[in-house]
Design a protein around this motif. Structure first.
Motif, PDB file in Angstrom:
ATOM      1  N   VAL A  76       0.833  -1.204   0.000  1.00  0.00           N
ATOM      2  CA  VAL A  76       0.000   0.000   0.000  1.00  0.00           C
ATOM      3  C   VAL A  76       0.868   1.254   0.000  1.00  0.00           C
ATOM      4  O   VAL A  76       0.641   2.194  -0.776  1.00  0.00           O
ATOM      5  N   ALA A  77       1.884   1.266   0.866  1.00  0.00           N
ATOM      6  CA  ALA A  77       2.788   2.423   0.949  1.00  0.00           C
ATOM      7  C   ALA A  77       3.503   2.647  -0.384  1.00  0.00           C
ATOM      8  O   ALA A  77       3.623   3.783  -0.858  1.00  0.00           O
ATOM      9  N   GLY A  78       3.979   1.559  -0.990  1.00  0.00           N
ATOM     10  CA  GLY A  78       4.694   1.676  -2.255  1.00  0.00           C
ATOM     11  C   GLY A  78       3.807   2.154  -3.393  1.00  0.00           C
ATOM     12  O   GLY A  78       4.204   3.012  -4.190  1.00  0.00           O
ATOM     13  N   ILE A  79       2.601   1.616  -3.449  1.00  0.00           N
ATOM     14  CA  ILE A  79       1.675   1.994  -4.528  1.00  0.00           C
ATOM     15  C   ILE A  79       1.257   3.458  -4.392  1.00  0.00           C
ATOM     16  O   ILE A  79       1.251   4.222  -5.365  1.00  0.00           O
ATOM     17  N   LEU A  80       0.884   3.863  -3.171  1.00  0.00           N
ATOM     18  CA  LEU A  80       0.420   5.234  -2.973  1.00  0.00           C
ATOM     19  C   LEU A  80       1.525   6.262  -3.193  1.00  0.00           C
ATOM     20  O   LEU A  80       1.250   7.417  -3.527  1.00  0.00           O
ATOM     21  N   SER A  81       2.792   5.855  -3.016  1.00  0.00           N
ATOM     22  CA  SER A  81       3.929   6.768  -3.228  1.00  0.00           C
ATOM     23  C   SER A  81       4.597   6.555  -4.582  1.00  0.00           C
ATOM     24  O   SER A  81       5.629   7.172  -4.864  1.00  0.00           O
ATOM     25  N   TYR A  82       4.023   5.691  -5.411  1.00  0.00           N
ATOM     26  CA  TYR A  82       4.644   5.364  -6.704  1.00  0.00           C
ATOM     27  C   TYR A  82       4.808   6.648  -7.525  1.00  0.00           C
ATOM     28  O   TYR A  82       3.872   7.436  -7.660  1.00  0.00           O
ATOM     29  N   VAL A 112      -7.582  -1.932  -3.424  1.00  0.00           N
ATOM     30  CA  VAL A 112      -8.239  -0.630  -3.429  1.00  0.00           C
ATOM     31  C   VAL A 112      -7.210   0.476  -3.688  1.00  0.00           C
ATOM     32  O   VAL A 112      -7.464   1.420  -4.450  1.00  0.00           O
ATOM     33  N   SER A 113      -6.047   0.361  -3.080  1.00  0.00           N
ATOM     34  CA  SER A 113      -4.986   1.352  -3.289  1.00  0.00           C
ATOM     35  C   SER A 113      -4.532   1.389  -4.743  1.00  0.00           C
ATOM     36  O   SER A 113      -4.312   2.475  -5.313  1.00  0.00           O
ATOM     37  N   VAL A 114      -4.402   0.218  -5.351  1.00  0.00           N
ATOM     38  CA  VAL A 114      -4.016   0.152  -6.765  1.00  0.00           C
ATOM     39  C   VAL A 114      -5.066   0.844  -7.624  1.00  0.00           C
ATOM     40  O   VAL A 114      -4.745   1.656  -8.507  1.00  0.00           O
ATOM     41  N   LEU A 115      -6.335   0.560  -7.386  1.00  0.00           N
ATOM     42  CA  LEU A 115      -7.409   1.148  -8.187  1.00  0.00           C
ATOM     43  C   LEU A 115      -7.475   2.662  -8.005  1.00  0.00           C
ATOM     44  O   LEU A 115      -7.726   3.407  -8.962  1.00  0.00           O
ATOM     45  N   ASP A 149     -17.715  -6.814  -2.920  1.00  0.00           N
ATOM     46  CA  ASP A 149     -16.811  -6.361  -1.867  1.00  0.00           C
ATOM     47  C   ASP A 149     -16.291  -4.967  -2.208  1.00  0.00           C
ATOM     48  O   ASP A 149     -16.714  -4.342  -3.171  1.00  0.00           O
ATOM     49  N   GLU A 150     -15.357  -4.482  -1.406  1.00  0.00           N
ATOM     50  CA  GLU A 150     -14.852  -3.122  -1.586  1.00  0.00           C
ATOM     51  C   GLU A 150     -14.100  -2.969  -2.903  1.00  0.00           C
ATOM     52  O   GLU A 150     -14.106  -1.890  -3.503  1.00  0.00           O
ATOM     53  N   THR A 151     -13.463  -4.056  -3.365  1.00  0.00           N
ATOM     54  CA  THR A 151     -12.737  -3.942  -4.645  1.00  0.00           C
ATOM     55  C   THR A 151     -13.703  -3.831  -5.822  1.00  0.00           C
ATOM     56  O   THR A 151     -13.410  -3.133  -6.797  1.00  0.00           O
ATOM     57  N   ALA A 152     -14.848  -4.494  -5.737  1.00  0.00           N
ATOM     58  CA  ALA A 152     -15.860  -4.344  -6.791  1.00  0.00           C
ATOM     59  C   ALA A 152     -16.368  -2.911  -6.807  1.00  0.00           C
ATOM     60  O   ALA A 152     -16.502  -2.296  -7.882  1.00  0.00           O
ATOM     61  N   LYS A 153     -16.664  -2.380  -5.641  1.00  0.00           N
ATOM     62  CA  LYS A 153     -17.143  -0.999  -5.541  1.00  0.00           C
ATOM     63  C   LYS A 153     -16.108  -0.032  -6.094  1.00  0.00           C
ATOM     64  O   LYS A 153     -16.444   0.887  -6.863  1.00  0.00           O
TER      65      LYS A 153
END
Length: 386
Positions: A76-82, A112-115, A149-153
């Motif tokens: 999550v940290a890596g994706i959000l700071s990519y 969710v972070s990736v999306l 689930d949350e990823t579908a949303k």
């Protein structure tokens, strides 16, 4: 002055040195530390290169540390700071990194972070492979069934940003299959956002639709004022045409007639005269619905007003013929509805075409018409253009 400039130079140099030292410390902490240290290093440094290292580390160890919560936290940290510049330089490489993390870790927060990051990057620079990525994942979720689930949303929400015509089918399938009812408002919002990119797909859906589905498509795209008047009118024209085809295969129903009138009213309100030929054909369909008691007199007068507004000169002949029929019915003792007679007379007056002279004059000689009708006919005659 020299002292001030020298002081500023020292302060700047100090800040650069401090930043470099902090960056090096973060890198050392990342290399030597445990997963918690690595997460903290990525979060505190703001270093894009370190974020990329975190993503690479996650991908490399995803199988070995499957299900580890700290590894998911690092992802999550890596994706959000990519780094955005790395994405702009090579969106294909960025997509591979994101895909490897997304499918390598079966973790909701990670996905969710990736999306979310995909949406953020796409707004900076469109990359259609992101669209295919989100489409593919959401299609898998729909096919798998079960609850959303949350990823579908988040996938549905992401398609409002990255979606295009290729996203229409997967989004619309959620409504057609009547699954994930709690997500339906979000699905309709995403469909609204991509409507201008999905016109061909919307038309294809209309071409195959029965009345129930036509109503649903109309709710999303025709009655939705977030969509431009021109686009709504194009879709309403297509939906009206489809409904008239369906009407030809069955007796008129109140539901169908009401739907057709609503579509015609949208076209008239938006002055969509491009549908003039269709409006002329609609006149006869609506007339049949009125005669079959599928439209009330008030609805029929509303339909007449729509035809006048859309068909213009093309409406003169059918309106004049209809007035002639009502004149003859009145003479035979079968009095037509006064509101309908007045609607036709007023429509002909507004059009002002001299070819309606005979039927309007005829009105003034027909016995037992209310005086209001005769007056309206005389006023219409005065407005004809010669």
């Amino acid at each position: 002055m020299k002292k001030i400039l020298f002081g500023a130079f020292l302060a700047l140099a100090g800040s650069v040195f401090f930043a470099q030292a902090s960056g090096e410390q973060a890198q050392v902490k990342f290399v030597k530390g445990n997963l918690s240290d690595k997460i903290e290093a990525v979060k505190s440094s703001g270093d894009g290169a370190l974020a990329k290292k975190a993503v690479d580390f996650v991908v490399e160890n995803a199988v070995l540390l499957k299900g580890d919560r700290d590894l998911a936290g690092l992802a999550v940290a890596g994706i959000l700071s990519y780094p955005a510049d790395l994405y702009k330089k090579s969106p294909v490489a960025a997509l591979k990194d994101f895909s490897d993390v997304f499918y390598g870790l079966d973790d909701t927060n990670v996905r969710v972070s990736v999306l979310e990051k995909i949406s953020a990057f796409y707004e900076q620079q469109a990359f259609t492979d992101w669209t295919a990525f989100v489409n593919g994942y959401l299609a898998q979720k729909v096919a798998a069934g079960g609850s959303a689930d949350e990823t579908a949303k988040k996938s549905v929400a992401a398609l409002a940003v990255v979606g295009n015509g290729s996203s229409f089918d997967v989004l619309y399938s959620i409504l057609k299959q009547n699954i994930w009812s709690d997500l339906h408002p979000l699905v309709m919002e995403s469909l609204t956002k991509i409507a201008d990119k999905s016109l061909n797909e919307i038309f294809d859906a209309i071409d195959k639709a029965e009345l129930v589905e036509l109503k649903q498509l109309s709710k999303i795209f025709v009655k939705n004022e977030q969509i431009s008047a021109a686009l709504r009118s194009e879709i309403a024209e297509k939906a009206l045409n489809r409904s008239m085809i369906l009407s030809g295969n069955s007796s008129p129903s109140q539901d169908m007639a009401a739907f057709q009138l609503e579509a015609a009213q949208v076209l008239a309100q938006n002055k969509w005269t491009r549908a003039g030929g269709l409006a002329k054909d609609y006149f006869y369909v609506a007339k049949g619905a009125y005669n079959g008691k599928a439209l009330t007199a008030q609805q029929w007068t509303d339909a007449i007003a729509c035809v006048e507004a859309l068909a213009s000169r093309g409406a003169v002949l059918p309106l004049a013929e209809y007035l002639d029929q009502m004149n003859k019915a009145q003479e035979a003792g079968n009095s037509p509805d006064k509101a309908v007679v007045l609607a036709v007379i007023n429509a002909l007056a507004n059009l002002g075409d001299k070819s309606s002279f005979d039927c309007l004059l005829y009105v003034t000689y027909v016995r037992d018409y209310p005086e209001e009708v005769a007056v309206a006919a005389r006023n219409a005659l005065a407005r004809l253009k010669w």
